[in-house]
Design a protein around this motif. Structure first.
Motif, PDB file in Angstrom:
ATOM      1  N   VAL A  36     -12.280  14.789  28.176  1.00  0.00           N
ATOM      2  CA  VAL A  36     -11.827  16.156  28.352  1.00  0.00           C
ATOM      3  C   VAL A  36     -12.822  17.045  27.632  1.00  0.00           C
ATOM      4  O   VAL A  36     -13.092  16.838  26.451  1.00  0.00           O
ATOM      5  CB  VAL A  36     -10.411  16.361  27.778  1.00  0.00           C
ATOM      6  N   VAL A  37     -13.375  18.003  28.335  1.00  0.00           N
ATOM      7  CA  VAL A  37     -14.320  18.931  27.723  1.00  0.00           C
ATOM      8  C   VAL A  37     -13.514  19.965  26.955  1.00  0.00           C
ATOM      9  O   VAL A  37     -12.627  20.610  27.496  1.00  0.00           O
ATOM     10  CB  VAL A  37     -15.217  19.594  28.791  1.00  0.00           C
ATOM     11  N   ASP A  38     -13.839  20.098  25.660  1.00  0.00           N
ATOM     12  CA  ASP A  38     -13.121  21.043  24.807  1.00  0.00           C
ATOM     13  C   ASP A  38     -13.536  22.484  25.058  1.00  0.00           C
ATOM     14  O   ASP A  38     -12.752  23.402  24.927  1.00  0.00           O
ATOM     15  CB  ASP A  38     -13.354  20.707  23.328  1.00  0.00           C
ATOM     16  N   PRO A  93     -29.985  27.481  28.445  1.00  0.00           N
ATOM     17  CA  PRO A  93     -29.062  26.378  28.673  1.00  0.00           C
ATOM     18  C   PRO A  93     -27.641  26.687  28.195  1.00  0.00           C
ATOM     19  O   PRO A  93     -27.443  27.467  27.268  1.00  0.00           O
ATOM     20  CB  PRO A  93     -29.664  25.224  27.869  1.00  0.00           C
ATOM     21  N   ALA A  94     -26.683  26.080  28.834  1.00  0.00           N
ATOM     22  CA  ALA A  94     -25.291  26.165  28.400  1.00  0.00           C
ATOM     23  C   ALA A  94     -25.014  25.006  27.458  1.00  0.00           C
ATOM     24  O   ALA A  94     -25.781  24.054  27.389  1.00  0.00           O
ATOM     25  CB  ALA A  94     -24.355  26.104  29.612  1.00  0.00           C
ATOM     26  N   ALA A  95     -23.926  25.066  26.734  1.00  0.00           N
ATOM     27  CA  ALA A  95     -23.540  23.994  25.820  1.00  0.00           C
ATOM     28  C   ALA A  95     -22.106  23.602  26.103  1.00  0.00           C
ATOM     29  O   ALA A  95     -21.269  24.430  26.417  1.00  0.00           O
ATOM     30  CB  ALA A  95     -23.698  24.456  24.372  1.00  0.00           C
ATOM     31  N   ALA A  96     -21.829  22.311  26.012  1.00  0.00           N
ATOM     32  CA  ALA A  96     -20.453  21.816  26.185  1.00  0.00           C
ATOM     33  C   ALA A  96     -20.133  20.921  25.001  1.00  0.00           C
ATOM     34  O   ALA A  96     -21.006  20.308  24.404  1.00  0.00           O
ATOM     35  CB  ALA A  96     -20.338  21.023  27.492  1.00  0.00           C
ATOM     36  N   SER A  97     -18.857  20.857  24.645  1.00  0.00           N
ATOM     37  CA  SER A  97     -18.458  19.994  23.537  1.00  0.00           C
ATOM     38  C   SER A  97     -17.234  19.184  23.933  1.00  0.00           C
ATOM     39  O   SER A  97     -16.408  19.625  24.720  1.00  0.00           O
ATOM     40  CB  SER A  97     -18.154  20.836  22.295  1.00  0.00           C
ATOM     41  N   ALA A  98     -17.159  17.989  23.395  1.00  0.00           N
ATOM     42  CA  ALA A  98     -16.024  17.099  23.609  1.00  0.00           C
ATOM     43  C   ALA A  98     -15.840  16.278  22.353  1.00  0.00           C
ATOM     44  O   ALA A  98     -16.755  16.115  21.561  1.00  0.00           O
ATOM     45  CB  ALA A  98     -16.262  16.191  24.807  1.00  0.00           C
ATOM     46  N   ALA A  99     -14.650  15.791  22.146  1.00  0.00           N
ATOM     47  CA  ALA A  99     -14.345  14.990  20.959  1.00  0.00           C
ATOM     48  C   ALA A  99     -13.813  13.621  21.392  1.00  0.00           C
ATOM     49  O   ALA A  99     -13.190  13.500  22.439  1.00  0.00           O
ATOM     50  CB  ALA A  99     -13.321  15.701  20.088  1.00  0.00           C
ATOM     51  N   PHE A 100     -14.061  12.603  20.575  1.00  0.00           N
ATOM     52  CA  PHE A 100     -13.558  11.255  20.837  1.00  0.00           C
ATOM     53  C   PHE A 100     -12.767  10.813  19.626  1.00  0.00           C
ATOM     54  O   PHE A 100     -13.271  10.832  18.505  1.00  0.00           O
ATOM     55  CB  PHE A 100     -14.736  10.309  21.102  1.00  0.00           C
ATOM     56  N   ASP A 101     -11.502  10.452  19.838  1.00  0.00           N
ATOM     57  CA  ASP A 101     -10.658  10.067  18.710  1.00  0.00           C
ATOM     58  C   ASP A 101     -10.774   8.585  18.347  1.00  0.00           C
ATOM     59  O   ASP A 101     -10.123   8.123  17.423  1.00  0.00           O
ATOM     60  CB  ASP A 101      -9.214  10.437  18.982  1.00  0.00           C
ATOM     61  N   GLY A 102     -11.581   7.835  19.078  1.00  0.00           N
ATOM     62  CA  GLY A 102     -11.787   6.429  18.749  1.00  0.00           C
ATOM     63  C   GLY A 102     -10.743   5.496  19.335  1.00  0.00           C
ATOM     64  O   GLY A 102     -10.855   4.281  19.207  1.00  0.00           O
ATOM     65  N   ARG A 103      -9.715   6.022  19.971  1.00  0.00           N
ATOM     66  CA  ARG A 103      -8.672   5.170  20.540  1.00  0.00           C
ATOM     67  C   ARG A 103      -9.034   4.765  21.955  1.00  0.00           C
ATOM     68  O   ARG A 103      -9.642   5.510  22.690  1.00  0.00           O
ATOM     69  CB  ARG A 103      -7.329   5.913  20.564  1.00  0.00           C
TER      70      ARG A 103
END
Length: 76
Positions: free
Chosen positions: A52-54, A64-74
């Motif tokens: 899921v893109v935050d 350029p554009a920037a995108a961020s996403a997070a990974f919870d490790g699960r």
């Protein structure tokens, strides 16, 4: 014809040849982006099947554009 960011102009009838030239111009620009080196090999048996893109931040045209996403490790 090279890509022209000012086309099509506002409130004009779409012209197939002009739009085809625009798409071809964009394709040509994309093809000129250099390919970087391959990244490191990931852990065997572990893969990401979805994300899921935050957020997405856009800038001025040509930057350029920037995108961020997070990974919870699960894993699901």
């Amino acid at each position: 014809m090279a890509f022209n960011p000012s086309l099509p102009t506002e409130l004009t009838i779409a012209d197939a040849a002009q739009m085809r030239a625009q798409f071809t111009g964009l394709f040509d620009l994309i093809q000129t982006i250099p390919v970087g080196p391959a990244g490191p090999q990931g852990v065997a048996g572990v893969s990401v099947t979805g994300a899921v893109v935050d957020g997405v931040t856009t800038g001025n045209p040509g930057t350029p554009a920037a995108a961020s996403a997070a990974f919870d490790g699960r894993r699901s």
